[in-house]
Write a protein that holds these residues in place. Sequence first.
Motif, PDB file in Angstrom:
ATOM      1  N   ALA A 441       2.147  -0.210 -10.671  1.00 54.62           N
ATOM      2  CA  ALA A 441       1.486  -0.352  -9.371  1.00 54.62           C
ATOM      3  C   ALA A 441       2.431  -0.909  -8.308  1.00 54.62           C
ATOM      4  CB  ALA A 441       0.257  -1.258  -9.511  1.00 54.62           C
ATOM      5  N   ASP A 442       3.350  -1.773  -8.698  1.00 54.93           N
ATOM      6  CA  ASP A 442       4.294  -2.338  -7.731  1.00 54.93           C
ATOM      7  C   ASP A 442       5.166  -1.252  -7.118  1.00 54.93           C
ATOM      8  OD1 ASP A 442       3.409  -4.950  -8.025  1.00 54.93           O
ATOM      9  OD2 ASP A 442       4.761  -5.344  -9.713  1.00 54.93           O
ATOM     10  N   GLN A 443       5.538  -0.275  -7.928  1.00 53.96           N
ATOM     11  CA  GLN A 443       6.361   0.822  -7.410  1.00 53.96           C
ATOM     12  C   GLN A 443       5.568   1.669  -6.429  1.00 53.96           C
ATOM     13  OE1 GLN A 443       8.857   2.857 -10.259  1.00 53.96           O
ATOM     14  NE2 GLN A 443       8.586   4.829  -9.211  1.00 53.96           N
ATOM     15  N   VAL A 444       4.278   1.840  -6.690  1.00 49.51           N
ATOM     16  CA  VAL A 444       3.425   2.609  -5.780  1.00 49.51           C
ATOM     17  C   VAL A 444       3.302   1.872  -4.444  1.00 49.51           C
ATOM     18  CG1 VAL A 444       1.100   3.498  -5.397  1.00 49.51           C
ATOM     19  CG2 VAL A 444       2.143   3.668  -7.670  1.00 49.51           C
ATOM     20  N   MET A 451       6.382   4.450   3.447  1.00 48.14           N
ATOM     21  CA  MET A 451       5.749   5.578   4.128  1.00 48.14           C
ATOM     22  C   MET A 451       4.934   5.157   5.348  1.00 48.14           C
ATOM     23  SD  MET A 451       4.554   7.750   0.759  1.00 48.14           S
ATOM     24  CE  MET A 451       4.005   9.210   1.654  1.00 48.14           C
ATOM     25  N   GLY A 452       4.808   3.838   5.572  1.00 46.19           N
ATOM     26  CA  GLY A 452       4.122   3.386   6.781  1.00 46.19           C
ATOM     27  C   GLY A 452       2.811   2.659   6.555  1.00 46.19           C
ATOM     28  N   ILE A 453       2.452   2.368   5.305  1.00 46.60           N
ATOM     29  CA  ILE A 453       1.230   1.620   5.024  1.00 46.60           C
ATOM     30  C   ILE A 453       1.532   0.133   5.162  1.00 46.60           C
ATOM     31  CG2 ILE A 453      -0.592   1.130   3.365  1.00 46.60           C
ATOM     32  CD1 ILE A 453      -0.559   4.018   4.265  1.00 46.60           C
ATOM     33  N   THR A 454       0.874  -0.529   6.087  1.00 45.87           N
ATOM     34  CA  THR A 454       1.108  -1.956   6.318  1.00 45.87           C
ATOM     35  C   THR A 454      -0.057  -2.825   5.845  1.00 45.87           C
ATOM     36  OG1 THR A 454       0.197  -1.766   8.565  1.00 45.87           O
ATOM     37  CG2 THR A 454       2.575  -1.481   8.313  1.00 45.87           C
ATOM     38  N   SER A 455      -1.200  -2.235   5.560  1.00 42.59           N
ATOM     39  CA  SER A 455      -2.357  -3.008   5.115  1.00 42.59           C
ATOM     40  C   SER A 455      -2.101  -3.622   3.742  1.00 42.59           C
ATOM     41  CB  SER A 455      -3.598  -2.106   5.053  1.00 42.59           C
ATOM     42  OG  SER A 455      -3.965  -1.671   6.338  1.00 42.59           O
ATOM     43  N   PRO A 456      -2.769  -4.728   3.424  1.00 48.27           N
ATOM     44  CA  PRO A 456      -2.599  -5.359   2.107  1.00 48.27           C
ATOM     45  C   PRO A 456      -3.039  -4.419   0.985  1.00 48.27           C
ATOM     46  CG  PRO A 456      -3.683  -6.859   3.648  1.00 48.27           C
ATOM     47  CD  PRO A 456      -3.661  -5.510   4.306  1.00 48.27           C
ATOM     48  N   MET A 457      -2.290  -4.418  -0.115  1.00 50.18           N
ATOM     49  CA  MET A 457      -2.634  -3.615  -1.286  1.00 50.18           C
ATOM     50  C   MET A 457      -2.520  -4.474  -2.535  1.00 50.18           C
ATOM     51  SD  MET A 457      -0.710  -0.002  -0.378  1.00 50.18           S
ATOM     52  CE  MET A 457       0.678  -0.822   0.420  1.00 50.18           C
ATOM     53  N   GLN A 458      -3.463  -4.308  -3.442  1.00 51.62           N
ATOM     54  CA  GLN A 458      -3.457  -5.069  -4.680  1.00 51.62           C
ATOM     55  C   GLN A 458      -2.849  -4.248  -5.802  1.00 51.62           C
ATOM     56  OE1 GLN A 458      -7.675  -6.212  -5.000  1.00 51.62           O
ATOM     57  NE2 GLN A 458      -7.026  -8.324  -4.610  1.00 51.62           N
ATOM     58  N   LEU A 463      -5.966   0.671  -7.606  1.00 51.62           N
ATOM     59  CA  LEU A 463      -5.220   1.088  -6.411  1.00 51.62           C
ATOM     60  C   LEU A 463      -5.026   2.604  -6.422  1.00 51.62           C
ATOM     61  CD1 LEU A 463      -3.478   0.439  -3.886  1.00 51.62           C
ATOM     62  CD2 LEU A 463      -1.532   0.153  -5.448  1.00 51.62           C
ATOM     63  N   ALA A 464      -4.885   3.180  -7.613  1.00 51.82           N
ATOM     64  CA  ALA A 464      -4.699   4.630  -7.742  1.00 51.82           C
ATOM     65  C   ALA A 464      -5.872   5.404  -7.169  1.00 51.82           C
ATOM     66  CB  ALA A 464      -4.504   5.008  -9.207  1.00 51.82           C
ATOM     67  N   LEU A 465      -7.053   4.780  -7.123  1.00 55.06           N
ATOM     68  CA  LEU A 465      -8.257   5.452  -6.628  1.00 55.06           C
ATOM     69  C   LEU A 465      -8.564   5.062  -5.186  1.00 55.06           C
ATOM     70  CD1 LEU A 465     -10.530   5.106  -9.788  1.00 55.06           C
ATOM     71  CD2 LEU A 465      -8.665   6.699  -9.318  1.00 55.06           C
ATOM     72  N   GLY A 466      -7.613   4.407  -4.520  1.00 58.92           N
ATOM     73  CA  GLY A 466      -7.767   4.096  -3.103  1.00 58.92           C
ATOM     74  C   GLY A 466      -8.751   2.992  -2.807  1.00 58.92           C
ATOM     75  N   THR A 467      -8.718   1.914  -3.611  1.00 59.15           N
ATOM     76  CA  THR A 467      -9.674   0.825  -3.395  1.00 59.15           C
ATOM     77  C   THR A 467      -9.177  -0.201  -2.372  1.00 59.15           C
ATOM     78  OG1 THR A 467      -8.721  -0.319  -5.308  1.00 59.15           O
ATOM     79  CG2 THR A 467     -10.701   1.019  -5.677  1.00 59.15           C
ATOM     80  N   SER A 468      -7.906  -0.156  -2.003  1.00 65.16           N
ATOM     81  CA  SER A 468      -7.383  -1.064  -0.976  1.00 65.16           C
ATOM     82  C   SER A 468      -7.579  -0.421   0.393  1.00 65.16           C
ATOM     83  CB  SER A 468      -5.898  -1.342  -1.212  1.00 65.16           C
ATOM     84  OG  SER A 468      -5.700  -2.097  -2.389  1.00 65.16           O
ATOM     85  N   PRO A 469      -8.301  -1.091   1.318  1.00 68.05           N
ATOM     86  CA  PRO A 469      -8.587  -0.496   2.635  1.00 68.05           C
ATOM     87  C   PRO A 469      -7.312  -0.179   3.426  1.00 68.05           C
ATOM     88  CG  PRO A 469     -10.007  -2.377   2.226  1.00 68.05           C
ATOM     89  CD  PRO A 469      -8.971  -2.393   1.159  1.00 68.05           C
ATOM     90  N   ILE A 470      -7.305   0.990   4.059  1.00 65.19           N
ATOM     91  CA  ILE A 470      -6.166   1.462   4.852  1.00 65.19           C
ATOM     92  C   ILE A 470      -6.713   2.205   6.063  1.00 65.19           C
ATOM     93  CG2 ILE A 470      -4.147   2.988   4.865  1.00 65.19           C
ATOM     94  CD1 ILE A 470      -3.884   2.501   1.863  1.00 65.19           C
ATOM     95  N   SER A 471      -6.078   2.096   7.199  1.00 72.30           N
ATOM     96  CA  SER A 471      -6.558   2.746   8.417  1.00 72.30           C
ATOM     97  C   SER A 471      -6.200   4.230   8.433  1.00 72.30           C
ATOM     98  CB  SER A 471      -5.955   2.080   9.655  1.00 72.30           C
ATOM     99  OG  SER A 471      -4.581   2.403   9.769  1.00 72.30           O
TER     100      SER A 471
END
Length: 691
Positions: A441-444, A451-458, A463-471
């Motif tokens: 997951a750390d590599q992802v 790639m431009g994702i700045t929102s917090p990710m766990q 995480l593979a199923l997109g559970t961390s909110p992103i704009s």
Amino acid sequence: MQRLVRSGNRRKSPRKRRLFLKLTISTGLLGVLAAGILLIYLYQTDLPLSYSEQSSELFSRNGETIAVFSDGGKNSASVKLTEISPWLIQATLATEDRQFYDHFGFDVKGMARAMFVNLKEMEKVQGASTLTQQLARNLYLSHERTWTRKIKEAMYTAQLEMKYSKEDILQMYLNEIYYGHGAYGIETAAQMYFGKHAKDLDLAESAMLAGVPKGPTYYSPYNHMKNAKDRQKIVLSAMVATGDITQKQADQAYEEMLSFQTRQERAALSIAPYFRDYVRNIVVNELGFDENELEHGGLRIYTTLDLGAQQAAENAVKSELSDSGDLEAALVSIDPRNGQIRALVGGTDYTKSQFNHVFATTRQPGSSFKPIMYLSALASGKMTSASQFNSQPTLFHYDDNRKTYSPKNFGGKYLGEIDMRQAIAASDNIYAVNTILNIGADQVIQMARKMGITSPMQAVPSLALGTSPISPFEMATAFAVISNQGSSVKPIAVLQITDEDGKVLYEAPQPKEETIVEPAAAYVLTQLMKSVFETGGTGNRVSSDIKRPVAGKTGTTSTDAWLVGFTPELSTAVWVGYDKGKTLDTTESRKAAPIFAKFTEKALEKVPPKIFPIPDSVVSVYIDPITGKLATADCPNKKLEVFIQGTEPTEFCSAHSSNEPPPEPIPTSEKPESKSWWKDLKRWWMNSKQD
């Protein structure tokens, strides 16, 4: 003795009278001379820049005006006097300034009459400002009540009368006066209230609008219909008094049922309001321009927005959500080649909510996040398009076996042994979690950041199923990297800012590309993502609406629906959902895909379909879909698959061979894009024949 004194006093009186007369004449001459000098000075002195001229303007990439930055979000459009209904002109003059063509800017009789009435009532109950005075006040002055402002108003009024004809002054007035709800000028007001041009206003509509400037809030038919009708009646009576109309015409106009624009129709008149607000924020908070300078500095702000694409975006959202109540949407589209934002829709109705959902970081992207993970997997070399996992109910162990995770596939549908192409097309969750546990997951997260994702990710399996909110903005930015052959270009909205004289105050730097992954990895993923719009893919239902090569990924949670995709020219993110997190029903969860399809086709209707460029380090081989190994002549089913050179299978399939000499590989010099391109071209041709 007394007589002599009295006689002496009488002899002095004529001298005093002559002296007084001389002083009076001298004072009068000096006054006339001073007035003459003042008039000459005023005539030769230029008028200051009007507030309209000082307002900053926002332009599209092709130079079309998008908006005007000013106090209160000024919305205006100028027209010639000949393009304004005669009824409106007559109604305005009858109500505001009946002596307009007879005075020199000041109505002396009116001023005297107003002064008499005000003294009689011991309060200001009547004004006497002419149209020219009102114009001077609106163009050059604030509305504070001071003697300094009154003196300046008189000077500017005189200058206007000296420098312009009555027709010019009347035209400027009708283009400048405020009609409420952000509408300045009669053309904008006519469009906002009645959805027609100023030249097409009838008597009833003209009388209604002519009464609004007296009190734009109090006399607005949207705010107080009774007040508006009472004011309309006063205007019609004034027109009868001036002989412009008969009493019968006035009565008929008053009884006419007027058809006003709805809130949605009024909102449609505002061009790209969410983008306008976004640019305002950039100019003030990122580029360092003062708020006052933005509103009164006469700035010319040139942006990246494409009005054609913007209109396509707004229409696509409206077509799917016009009757959907509180259901919201966001769309943002970026040119992946240079980072320029081409279209931005932050919500369904700006008049209801100014919240820009494009930058909302509280929404889970769901499965639309998976391509970011798969790009990480391909670039790492740990997986290829032929890598297989068993799609079946699985209990995953992670964090040194201290925790478990048991994801489910939508609808309880499991496909057995599948490869990456099938997993992307069907949005298989089991395959996705296997992937993130395989590569880490750390590599992802590291790939997402690049790639431009700045929102917090766990860093958890979900995480593979997109559970961390992103704009949506972040998602469009990330997918632009895939479209741009693995290179990132920072998104921009402002290209240049100049002052009113054309002096450049800000110039956007030349876009710099940063290589995130090798082009081959981005290309392979692109080919896999095209399957989303093919048979069996989650976006297949809109495939017939897209007549060009396109790649993308759907994403659905209980409260959010996504489709993020791209062509070589545009990377677009579409989100649909409720602000309060209300659960989406089946119909609502399927609205993102048609919005994406409609926008993409319309925005690129004048652009010939293009294939995705094929990097040199891509190879294609026929594989057996069951084993994932090189296909042989004995394999009953074969498919052409793409690989990063050096990662393609080297072992031949033996599941279908007999005990005969070793099988020979099926030679191929064809790259997969050519086959895909032919399919896309054929589909485009068939659809165009149907159209």
